[in-house]
Design an enzyme around this catalytic site. Sequence first.
Site, short mmCIF file in Angstrom:
data_model
loop_
_atom_site.label_atom_id
_atom_site.label_comp_id
_atom_site.label_asym_id
_atom_site.label_seq_id
_atom_site.Cartn_x
_atom_site.Cartn_y
_atom_site.Cartn_z
N LYS A 13 -8.29 6.80 32.15
CA LYS A 13 -7.98 8.03 31.42
C LYS A 13 -9.02 8.30 30.32
O LYS A 13 -9.61 7.37 29.78
CB LYS A 13 -6.59 7.92 30.76
N THR A 73 -0.15 13.22 19.84
CA THR A 73 -0.42 12.64 21.16
C THR A 73 0.35 11.33 21.36
O THR A 73 0.01 10.53 22.22
CB THR A 73 -1.92 12.37 21.36
N GLY A 113 2.66 9.01 22.93
CA GLY A 113 3.37 8.95 24.22
C GLY A 113 2.67 9.65 25.37
O GLY A 113 3.23 9.74 26.47
N THR A 114 1.42 10.10 25.17
CA THR A 114 0.74 10.80 26.27
C THR A 114 0.55 9.88 27.49
O THR A 114 0.73 10.31 28.62
CB THR A 114 -0.64 11.34 25.86
N GLY A 115 0.17 8.63 27.23
CA GLY A 115 -0.10 7.71 28.34
C GLY A 115 1.17 7.40 29.12
O GLY A 115 1.17 7.39 30.36
N CYS A 116 2.27 7.18 28.41
CA CYS A 116 3.56 6.88 29.06
C CYS A 116 3.97 8.08 29.91
O CYS A 116 4.39 7.94 31.06
CB CYS A 116 4.65 6.61 28.02
N1 LIG Z 1 -6.40 15.71 23.04
C1 LIG Z 1 -6.10 15.77 24.35
N2 LIG Z 1 -6.21 16.93 25.04
C2 LIG Z 1 -5.91 16.99 26.34
N3 LIG Z 1 -5.50 15.92 27.06
C3 LIG Z 1 -5.38 14.74 26.45
C4 LIG Z 1 -5.66 14.59 25.05
N4 LIG Z 1 -5.43 13.29 24.70
C5 LIG Z 1 -5.02 12.67 25.84
N5 LIG Z 1 -5.00 13.52 26.89
C6 LIG Z 1 -4.56 13.21 28.27
O1 LIG Z 1 -3.35 12.47 28.16
C7 LIG Z 1 -3.31 11.40 29.11
C8 LIG Z 1 -3.23 10.07 28.38
O2 LIG Z 1 -4.52 9.76 27.91
P1 LIG Z 1 -4.97 8.64 26.87
O3 LIG Z 1 -4.81 9.20 25.49
O4 LIG Z 1 -6.34 8.23 27.28
O5 LIG Z 1 -3.95 7.48 27.15
P2 LIG Z 1 -3.05 6.55 26.19
O6 LIG Z 1 -1.95 7.43 25.67
O7 LIG Z 1 -2.59 5.50 27.12
O8 LIG Z 1 -3.96 6.04 25.14
C9 LIG Z 1 -4.57 11.59 29.97
O9 LIG Z 1 -4.26 12.38 31.09
C10 LIG Z 1 -5.53 12.31 29.03
O10 LIG Z 1 -6.50 13.05 29.72
C1 LIG Z 2 7.61 1.22 23.49
C2 LIG Z 2 6.25 1.81 23.58
N1 LIG Z 2 5.61 1.81 24.77
C3 LIG Z 2 4.36 2.35 24.87
C4 LIG Z 2 3.74 2.90 23.78
C5 LIG Z 2 2.34 3.48 23.91
O1 LIG Z 2 2.34 4.85 23.73
P1 LIG Z 2 1.16 5.82 24.21
O2 LIG Z 2 1.67 6.52 25.44
O3 LIG Z 2 0.95 6.78 23.07
O4 LIG Z 2 -0.05 5.00 24.51
C6 LIG Z 2 4.44 2.90 22.56
N2 LIG Z 2 3.89 3.44 21.45
N3 LIG Z 2 5.70 2.34 22.48
#
Ligand SMILES: Nc1ncnc2c1ncn2[C@@H]1O[C@H](COP(=O)(O)OP(=O)(O)O)[C@@H](O)[C@H]1O
Ligand SMILES: Cc1ncc(COP(=O)(O)O)c(N)n1
Length: 266
Positions: A174, A207, A209-212
Amino acid sequence: MVYKALTIAGSDSGGGAGIQADLKTFQELGVFGMSAITAVTAQNTLGVQGVFPLSAEAVAAQIESVAADLGADAVKTGMLFSADIIRTVAEQVKKHGWERLVVDPVMIAKGGAPLLQEEAVAALKEELLPLALVITPNIPEAEALTGIVIRTMDDRREAARRLHRMGARYVVVKGGHDDDGEETVDLLYNGSEFSYFKSKRIDTRHTHGTGCTFAAAIAAELAKGRHPVDAVATAKAFVQSAIAHPLGIGQGHGPTNHWAYRQYGE
Ligand SMILES: Nc1ncnc2c1ncn2[C@@H]1O[C@H](COP(=O)(O)OP(=O)(O)O)[C@@H](O)[C@H]1O
Ligand SMILES: Cc1ncc(COP(=O)(O)O)c(N)n1
């Protein structure tokens, strides 16, 4: 036909990430959500105030209960916390023959709190990764799993190749942490070719929880029988909408809007 998805992850009391994000995402995409909790976190938009892991036995018992009665069309893992829990989850996945498995290798919360013990990274690589249909590391997680320092798209492609070699069939690296540019690009590798899922980068601090949410949306689409590539495309649109229409709640890094995709579309 009722499609069912199981999330094996940590609880976020703030409701934006973890089990709560997963269940909301499943529901929004029309899939019945079930859960096995690995750890309870005391957490809000300001950070993680406490982590209270469950025993591996408690995790196994929850999964057994789901498997014995309801079954699951797809399974997603998130925060797993310890090597013990990872081994137990891997055993359970094999035992129940679950092939549509999404592994989101959660390691560190956005505020810096560790959600996976350092010594558990090896178990994640050796036990769980080979069972994954789709793995969804962010850039720091891809670095920790492969040992590659990721600066360029070439580095990301190399990390994806290595993760595929370790046994994951579809690798999504990602791009949320790549702050340059107008776009966020998620790279997908299927073992022979790369594809790129791009969207406009949204300038926001909401942002959490975006990854979850992204990984849960992939699992929901897989539960409906969709191809992994189509599942990733829908997940990207779902998370983009969730980020683009923030709720503006909490004093820190607020949650995404899980109902935005239904209400506003992409
Ligand atoms: N500022 C943003 N604008 C648009 N999409 C985003 C943004 N930040 C994250 N994403 C999208 O959200 C999802 C989670 O990305 P990321 O932030 O890399 O993961 P995590 O939450 O695990 O750190 C991916 O599909 C990414 O492209
Ligand atoms: C219980 C739990 N699981 C996962 C995440 C990661 O969150 P994110 O989707 O922002 O990377 C979190 N903050 N808390």
